[in-house]
Design an enzyme around this catalytic site. Structure first.
Site, PDB file in Angstrom:
ATOM      1  N   ARG A  35      17.409  48.142   9.752  1.00 14.57           N
ATOM      2  CA  ARG A  35      17.101  46.757  10.183  1.00 14.57           C
ATOM      3  C   ARG A  35      17.909  46.389  11.423  1.00 14.57           C
ATOM      4  O   ARG A  35      17.538  45.488  12.179  1.00 14.57           O
ATOM      5  CB  ARG A  35      17.460  45.782   9.050  1.00 14.57           C
TER       6      ARG A  35
ATOM      7  N   ASN B   1      33.506  27.287  21.780  1.00 10.06           N
ATOM      8  CA  ASN B   1      32.849  27.147  23.091  1.00 10.06           C
ATOM      9  C   ASN B   1      32.078  28.413  23.440  1.00 10.06           C
ATOM     10  O   ASN B   1      32.401  29.500  22.949  1.00 10.06           O
ATOM     11  CB  ASN B   1      33.896  26.885  24.179  1.00 10.06           C
TER      12      ASN B   1
ATOM     13  N   ARG C 238      36.683  33.543  35.990  1.00 11.67           N
ATOM     14  CA  ARG C 238      37.064  32.234  35.443  1.00 11.67           C
ATOM     15  C   ARG C 238      38.525  32.287  35.022  1.00 11.67           C
ATOM     16  O   ARG C 238      38.967  33.296  34.461  1.00 11.67           O
ATOM     17  CB  ARG C 238      36.201  31.872  34.223  1.00 11.67           C
TER      18      ARG C 238
ATOM     19  N   HIS D 116      43.529  29.817  32.772  1.00 11.54           N
ATOM     20  CA  HIS D 116      43.748  28.491  32.176  1.00 11.54           C
ATOM     21  C   HIS D 116      44.627  28.583  30.933  1.00 11.54           C
ATOM     22  O   HIS D 116      44.654  29.608  30.247  1.00 11.54           O
ATOM     23  CB  HIS D 116      42.396  27.892  31.754  1.00 11.54           C
TER      24      HIS D 116
ATOM     25  N   HIS E 212      44.780  32.452  30.354  1.00 10.77           N
ATOM     26  CA  HIS E 212      43.649  33.343  30.098  1.00 10.77           C
ATOM     27  C   HIS E 212      42.638  33.258  31.224  1.00 10.77           C
ATOM     28  O   HIS E 212      42.376  32.178  31.771  1.00 10.77           O
ATOM     29  CB  HIS E 212      42.970  32.959  28.776  1.00 10.77           C
TER      30      HIS E 212
ATOM     31  N   TYR F 128      34.241  31.348  22.251  1.00 12.82           N
ATOM     32  CA  TYR F 128      35.660  31.010  22.094  1.00 12.82           C
ATOM     33  C   TYR F 128      35.851  30.200  20.813  1.00 12.82           C
ATOM     34  O   TYR F 128      35.085  29.269  20.560  1.00 12.82           O
ATOM     35  CB  TYR F 128      36.114  30.062  23.199  1.00 12.82           C
TER      36      TYR F 128
ATOM     37  N   GLU G  55      45.572  20.318  30.420  1.00 13.83           N
ATOM     38  CA  GLU G  55      45.166  21.651  30.859  1.00 13.83           C
ATOM     39  C   GLU G  55      46.007  22.085  32.045  1.00 13.83           C
ATOM     40  O   GLU G  55      46.233  21.309  32.971  1.00 13.83           O
ATOM     41  CB  GLU G  55      43.675  21.666  31.241  1.00 13.83           C
TER      42      GLU G  55
END
Ligand SMILES: Cc1cn([C@H]2C[C@H](O)[C@@H](COP(=O)(O)OP(=O)(O)O[C@H]3O[C@H](C)C(=O)[C@H](O)[C@H]3O)O2)c(=O)[nH]c1=O
Length: 185
Positions: free
Chosen positions: A25, A50, A61, A64, A121, A134, A145
């Protein structure tokens, strides 16, 4: 159906490997297990999930992190494609302060990464149309942040590909000042 947890050189960074049980399957695999992951994530409780969709190979990206009361653990999983995931240790008291570790996360390998508080990260997309999921242990509050430029010379991150896409915000992230002594947790 045991997860395999591979601790990385930076304390608290753990690669999670999820074996796939395949049959005609398709396959089944466990992506999260509180019992197995609670030794790696203090006060294990997730507040937000997220989804990051990335069209173009070469996109970067990050880097952060969240500060103070909003510092968080993240579990980052690549659910489609492949990314070069980077975690930078910004913890003042850490033996690996300002060092980073790079892990290729990809849907085929069915792996994920635990990122502890005090670490920045970021990632670079290695295949078009790569997607990440995330889990965050703290709410996202923009005022808490922080960020570091992905090409900060102090970090010397060797991104595998030329950068093709980066947000204006990330491209304007600060480089660490000479007096930066690290984050207190
Ligand atoms: C992180 C986050 C963002 N947002 C809002 C803020 C912006 O209006 C929009 C896009 O955010 P941003 O451009 O910061 O997305 P990324 O650049 O992918 O940031 C993420 O990618 C890096 C590599 C990470 O590790 C972080 O978890 C996260 O910061 O979503 C939210 O509403 N909730 C959230 O949890």
């Amino acid at each position: 159906m045991q997860l395999k947890c591979d601790e990385k050189p930076i304390n608290g960074v753990v690669e999670i490997l999820s074996p796939r049980l395949g049959d005609a399957r398709g396959s089944f695999s466990r992506w999260f297990c509180a019992e197995q992951l609670c030794p790696h994530i203090e006060n294990l409780s997730f507040r937000q999930m997220n989804h990051s969709e990335n069209f173009l190979k070469g996109t970067v990206r990050g880097l952060h992190y969240q500060l103070g009361p909003q510092r968080e653990y993240k579990i980052v999983r690549c659910i489609r494609g492949r990314v070069s995931d980077v975690v930078v240790d910004l913890r003042k008291t850490s033996d690996t302060f300002l060092q980073h570790t790079t892990v290729v996360l990809c849907a085929a390998k069915n792996n994920a990464l635990i990122i502890p508080p005090g670490c920045a990260h970021g990632f670079q997309v290695l295949e078009h149309d790569s997607q990440l999921l995330y889990l965050h242990t703290a709410d996202y509050l923009p005022n808490y942040e922080g960020g570091v430029h992905p090409n900060d010379p102090k970090l010397n991150i060797q991104w595998p590909l030329p950068i093709t896409e980066i947000s204006v915000r990330d491209n304007e992230l600060p480089k660490l000042p000479g007096y930066f002594k690290g984050l207190s947790l």
